[in-house]
Motif scaffolding. Sequence first.
Motif, PDB file in Angstrom:
ATOM      1  N   ASN A   1      39.974  46.870  47.792  1.00  0.00           N
ATOM      2  CA  ASN A   1      38.697  47.839  47.351  1.00  0.00           C
ATOM      3  C   ASN A   1      37.409  47.172  47.563  1.00  0.00           C
ATOM      4  N   GLY A   2      36.311  48.263  47.565  1.00  0.00           N
ATOM      5  CA  GLY A   2      35.115  47.602  47.943  1.00  0.00           C
ATOM      6  C   GLY A   2      34.433  47.652  49.211  1.00  0.00           C
TER       7      GLY A   2
ATOM      8  N   ASN B   1      38.841  41.584  48.278  1.00  0.00           N
ATOM      9  CA  ASN B   1      39.902  41.433  47.213  1.00  0.00           C
ATOM     10  C   ASN B   1      41.097  41.903  47.685  1.00  0.00           C
TER      11      ASN B   1
ATOM     12  N   HIS C   1      32.670  45.425  39.426  1.00  0.00           N
ATOM     13  CA  HIS C   1      33.483  45.642  40.806  1.00  0.00           C
ATOM     14  C   HIS C   1      32.280  45.785  42.092  1.00  0.00           C
TER      15      HIS C   1
ATOM     16  N   GLN D   1      30.792  42.382  42.616  1.00  0.00           N
ATOM     17  CA  GLN D   1      31.533  41.601  43.555  1.00  0.00           C
ATOM     18  C   GLN D   1      31.077  42.043  45.076  1.00  0.00           C
TER      19      GLN D   1
ATOM     20  N   ASP E   1      43.981  50.042  40.244  1.00  0.00           N
ATOM     21  CA  ASP E   1      43.102  49.081  40.132  1.00  0.00           C
ATOM     22  C   ASP E   1      41.716  49.331  40.364  1.00  0.00           C
ATOM     23  N   SER E   2      41.321  50.318  41.250  1.00  0.00           N
ATOM     24  CA  SER E   2      39.991  50.747  41.366  1.00  0.00           C
ATOM     25  C   SER E   2      39.437  51.623  40.003  1.00  0.00           C
TER      26      SER E   2
ATOM     27  N   LYS F   1      38.549  49.109  37.390  1.00  0.00           N
ATOM     28  CA  LYS F   1      37.173  48.733  37.597  1.00  0.00           C
ATOM     29  C   LYS F   1      36.157  49.844  37.257  1.00  0.00           C
TER      30      LYS F   1
END
Length: 467
Positions: free
Chosen positions: A129-130, A195, A298, A301, A355-356, A359
Amino acid sequence: MIPVTGFEGRSVAILGLGRSGLAAARALRLGGAIPVCWDDNAQARGRAEAEDFDIRDLTRLGAFDDIAWLVVSPGIPHLYPEPNKVVAAAWEAGVPVDNDIGLFFRSLGSGDWDHYDTPPRVIAVTGSNGKSTTSALIHHVLVEAGKPAQLAGNIGRGVLDIDPPVDGEVIVLELSSYQTDLARALTPDVAVFTNLSPDHLDRHGGIGGYFAAKRRLFAEGGPDRAVIGVDENEGRYLANQMGQGAADDRVIRVSADSKLTGPGWNVFARKGYLSEYRKGRQAGSIDLRGITGLPGAHNHQNACAAYAACRTLGLAPRMIEQAFQSFGGLPHRSQTIAEQNGIRFVNDSKATNVDSAEKALRAFPNIRWICGGLQKEGGLGPLLDALGSVKKAYVIGREAAGFALQLEGCEAEVCTTMEQAVARAMEEAEEGDTVLLAPAAASFDQYDNFEQRGEDFTACVKAALAG
């Protein structure tokens, strides 16, 4: 375009004629190779034929007799859940299998670079993610700092479609696990790992295979600098593998969970403040709380990873901070699309997994949550601890009722369609609320892709506000 070198006068097969496949065929031809193309889809073959590429059914016996190399598009399985039959045929024929990322790295350098004051560099970003936001943020900072830069890979242009880099240019690549898994050459100057969370597990034979695909960017590439998120065990393992000791500043550890002040190079965010430490001393800081394009832990990060990557290039902290302030965020990723009467509307359609979505839910207070779609493996259990800020869920999708039943302790209304969900959320929203689309599911039950879902949400919100 980057000409693919090393295959002059030889036949190179391309399997899959989407964006990356056609770009590979063009780049190979530009470099003097003879592209031989195949796709099961007749329309895709037609597009290649329109550009005068040779078409050959690579599934037939003897198709690889004169082939030097096979280039496979990222969407085509090459190992799990089972190898594509063309890939298996290439194995049997002893033909090396590669992808456009591998071609890019083996062909990027040119003789012109000998005359450059500063050779071009590549920053490659991967993670679960990200990675899109991190890649776009790095590119934005470079552009704002007046540096020549291009953004490509899994975002923006295809890697072989970019312009040949000029003196001092930086190429920022977002790379998915599909891309890193098969590339035979991976040599970025700076590699970034954001991550890891479970995703694409069938494609990689489980979480171990998925992490191994990400890890190849570091293990195969040997980057000069490695920026590694250490908020999961996989990141901590990777940072340990890459470093030669606690003070080795070739590894920059990044965290949005913990204060990192060891003897090495660390960048972390706590309570909305980014801090950089080198050799145990603070070297820079940024207040992230008021940056609209980077809401939530998130995104903090992501900011830490982008900051660290830009610092490896010598950019000053204040210059990076100034660029952060003007970053508008990416479409469909915690994107504020409207604010009216104290109510904020946020499109995070890219939150396609648990998970996303978790966040996103932790990034805002007082949430009217639009969720649902085609569920992925594992259920919604990990989300339940993040529902404290959710005032009500409005569930869309063909299996909306089943999705809603899993939201224990959270008021949920089955809406099925986006239009109804937006209408109900807006009817009940109060000043200080955030109407958030963060589906925690894939879009394919109702939409072609997550972009289309996000565009529908945006259209519904804007129509309702205008009416």
